[in-house]
Design a protein around this motif. Sequence first.
Motif, PDB file in Angstrom:
ATOM      1  N   UNK A  69      43.947  50.983  39.583  1.00 59.49           N
ATOM      2  CA  UNK A  69      44.694  50.535  40.756  1.00 59.49           C
ATOM      3  C   UNK A  69      45.906  49.690  40.380  1.00 59.49           C
ATOM      4  N   UNK A  70      45.767  48.889  39.338  1.00 55.00           N
ATOM      5  CA  UNK A  70      46.917  48.106  38.854  1.00 55.00           C
ATOM      6  C   UNK A  70      48.030  49.053  38.425  1.00 55.00           C
ATOM      7  N   UNK A  80      44.642  42.029  44.338  1.00 52.60           N
ATOM      8  CA  UNK A  80      43.219  41.925  44.016  1.00 52.60           C
ATOM      9  C   UNK A  80      42.301  41.773  45.220  1.00 52.60           C
ATOM     10  N   UNK A  81      42.795  41.174  46.312  1.00 55.63           N
ATOM     11  CA  UNK A  81      41.944  40.989  47.486  1.00 55.63           C
ATOM     12  C   UNK A  81      41.577  42.348  48.089  1.00 55.63           C
ATOM     13  N   UNK A  82      42.567  43.219  48.248  1.00 56.56           N
ATOM     14  CA  UNK A  82      42.312  44.557  48.795  1.00 56.56           C
ATOM     15  C   UNK A  82      41.471  45.382  47.822  1.00 56.56           C
ATOM     16  N   UNK A  83      41.751  45.282  46.538  1.00 58.00           N
ATOM     17  CA  UNK A  83      40.977  46.037  45.547  1.00 58.00           C
ATOM     18  C   UNK A  83      39.514  45.591  45.571  1.00 58.00           C
ATOM     19  N   UNK A  84      39.291  44.293  45.735  1.00 59.61           N
ATOM     20  CA  UNK A  84      37.923  43.788  45.855  1.00 59.61           C
ATOM     21  C   UNK A  84      37.215  44.384  47.064  1.00 59.61           C
ATOM     22  N   UNK A  85      37.941  44.513  48.172  1.00 62.54           N
ATOM     23  CA  UNK A  85      37.368  45.104  49.386  1.00 62.54           C
ATOM     24  C   UNK A  85      37.040  46.581  49.157  1.00 62.54           C
ATOM     25  N   UNK A  86      37.912  47.265  48.434  1.00 62.20           N
ATOM     26  CA  UNK A  86      37.671  48.676  48.135  1.00 62.20           C
ATOM     27  C   UNK A  86      36.429  48.846  47.257  1.00 62.20           C
ATOM     28  N   UNK A  87      36.266  47.960  46.281  1.00 71.89           N
ATOM     29  CA  UNK A  87      35.092  48.030  45.409  1.00 71.89           C
ATOM     30  C   UNK A  87      33.806  47.783  46.197  1.00 71.89           C
ATOM     31  N   UNK A  88      33.877  46.906  47.176  1.00 65.01           N
ATOM     32  CA  UNK A  88      32.707  46.632  48.017  1.00 65.01           C
ATOM     33  C   UNK A  88      32.319  47.885  48.793  1.00 65.01           C
ATOM     34  N   UNK A  89      33.314  48.612  49.280  1.00 66.82           N
ATOM     35  CA  UNK A  89      33.047  49.863  49.991  1.00 66.82           C
ATOM     36  C   UNK A  89      32.449  50.914  49.064  1.00 66.82           C
ATOM     37  N   UNK A  90      32.744  50.803  47.772  1.00 66.60           N
ATOM     38  CA  UNK A  90      32.173  51.723  46.780  1.00 66.60           C
ATOM     39  C   UNK A  90      30.735  51.348  46.431  1.00 66.60           C
ATOM     40  N   UNK A  91      30.262  50.224  46.993  1.00 73.33           N
ATOM     41  CA  UNK A  91      28.883  49.831  46.792  1.00 73.33           C
ATOM     42  C   UNK A  91      28.653  48.801  45.707  1.00 73.33           C
ATOM     43  N   UNK A  92      29.718  48.274  45.103  1.00 67.29           N
ATOM     44  CA  UNK A  92      29.534  47.273  44.053  1.00 67.29           C
ATOM     45  C   UNK A  92      29.123  45.942  44.669  1.00 67.29           C
ATOM     46  N   UNK A  93      28.210  45.243  44.004  1.00 67.27           N
ATOM     47  CA  UNK A  93      27.737  43.951  44.473  1.00 67.27           C
ATOM     48  C   UNK A  93      28.779  42.870  44.176  1.00 67.27           C
ATOM     49  N   UNK A  94      28.757  41.797  44.963  1.00 72.56           N
ATOM     50  CA  UNK A  94      29.737  40.716  44.825  1.00 72.56           C
ATOM     51  C   UNK A  94      29.816  40.128  43.411  1.00 72.56           C
ATOM     52  N   UNK A  95      28.687  39.860  42.743  1.00 72.32           N
ATOM     53  CA  UNK A  95      28.778  39.316  41.378  1.00 72.32           C
ATOM     54  C   UNK A  95      29.521  40.247  40.410  1.00 72.32           C
ATOM     55  N   UNK A  96      29.330  41.550  40.575  1.00 73.64           N
ATOM     56  CA  UNK A  96      30.025  42.523  39.715  1.00 73.64           C
ATOM     57  C   UNK A  96      31.515  42.519  40.037  1.00 73.64           C
ATOM     58  N   UNK A  97      31.843  42.478  41.330  1.00 74.47           N
ATOM     59  CA  UNK A  97      33.251  42.467  41.748  1.00 74.47           C
ATOM     60  C   UNK A  97      33.951  41.232  41.193  1.00 74.47           C
ATOM     61  N   UNK A  98      33.289  40.088  41.280  1.00 78.87           N
ATOM     62  CA  UNK A  98      33.882  38.845  40.772  1.00 78.87           C
ATOM     63  C   UNK A  98      34.031  38.870  39.254  1.00 78.87           C
ATOM     64  N   UNK A  99      33.227  39.682  38.606  1.00 80.65           N
ATOM     65  CA  UNK A  99      33.288  39.780  37.152  1.00 80.65           C
ATOM     66  C   UNK A  99      34.450  40.652  36.685  1.00 80.65           C
ATOM     67  N   UNK A 100      34.798  41.683  37.490  1.00 79.67           N
ATOM     68  CA  UNK A 100      35.840  42.625  37.050  1.00 79.67           C
ATOM     69  C   UNK A 100      37.230  42.292  37.579  1.00 79.67           C
ATOM     70  N   UNK A 105      49.627  40.542  38.716  1.00 76.61           N
ATOM     71  CA  UNK A 105      49.837  40.452  40.160  1.00 76.61           C
ATOM     72  C   UNK A 105      51.312  40.236  40.478  1.00 76.61           C
ATOM     73  N   UNK A 106      51.938  39.340  39.731  1.00 71.27           N
ATOM     74  CA  UNK A 106      53.354  39.052  39.968  1.00 71.27           C
ATOM     75  C   UNK A 106      54.198  40.301  39.718  1.00 71.27           C
ATOM     76  N   UNK A 142      48.827  43.591  51.571  1.00 69.18           N
ATOM     77  CA  UNK A 142      48.586  44.362  50.347  1.00 69.18           C
ATOM     78  C   UNK A 142      47.507  43.720  49.477  1.00 69.18           C
ATOM     79  N   UNK A 143      47.132  42.477  49.797  1.00 66.24           N
ATOM     80  CA  UNK A 143      46.030  41.848  49.086  1.00 66.24           C
ATOM     81  C   UNK A 143      46.413  40.905  47.975  1.00 66.24           C
TER      82      UNK A 143
END
Length: 264
Positions: free
Chosen positions: A118-119, A126-146, A155-156, A189-190
């Motif tokens: 995605x980058x 990253x905020x939107x990408x985190x939301x997309x990962x959640x929809x893919x079924x990834x758990x919050x601890x995994x999302x925070x790790x990646x 980001x800049x 855009x997140x």
Amino acid sequence: MITIIRINKGKGPFYEVETSEGETLRVSEDLLVRFRLLKGKELTEEDIKAIKKSAGFDLGLQQAMNYISYQLRSEMEVRTYLKDKEIDSHDRNLVVERLKELGLIDDKIYGESYVRTQIRISDKGPIVIGQQLKKKGLKDPVIQEVLPLYTEELQFEVGYHTAEKALRRFQHKSHKETLQKLKLHLMQKGFQQQVIQMILDELPMEKDQAQENDALQKEGARLIRRHQRLPLMKRKMKIKQALYQKGFSIEDIQQFLDEEVMDE
């Protein structure tokens, strides 16, 4: 006894085994060999039960292997795919556990790959990408790790390019409204607030009075046409309010109204 009367090649890596009882068993080549299924072979009821028990898992595993052969998949995506293929819950669990043992399903590896992709190809923060990962079924601890893979520097870089493209769409707005729209655009855009501010600080966004006046003239002319049926005083008030909300200074607005000829 039950006799195998016919074996046909089915779709993909599967075979259809027809029995003298009129039943058709769908099995993989592996099961065909493991149970030595041949035309004319006699089977007991216990044999049939054993074949069916193995066939559900085997079928699910083969379908899942094919599904993940094209690209990485999250655990939830694999489970959803198997459910759509009518693999029962027990066999779905067995298939997923087997794929995990083989290292073919790993949500952390999936998440890392997804973030990097995605980058590279998107304009999302990253905020939107985190939301997309959640929809893919990834758990919050995994999302925070990646998500830390999406560094502030990256980001800049992505956000600045995104803002530059958006800036072309807002160039006929007031300086203040342009800043507001850019900020809102980057938030949607997140991107994180501190990164958005860094981007806005670096963009060539100095107020150009000539451009500001041009934008005011165009917006003002549009408002005059829109409110032309109103009485003069009410028309001026509506135009003044609308232009102020668009980010133009009260001094510039008053000058525009003083110079504009609006008959009663």
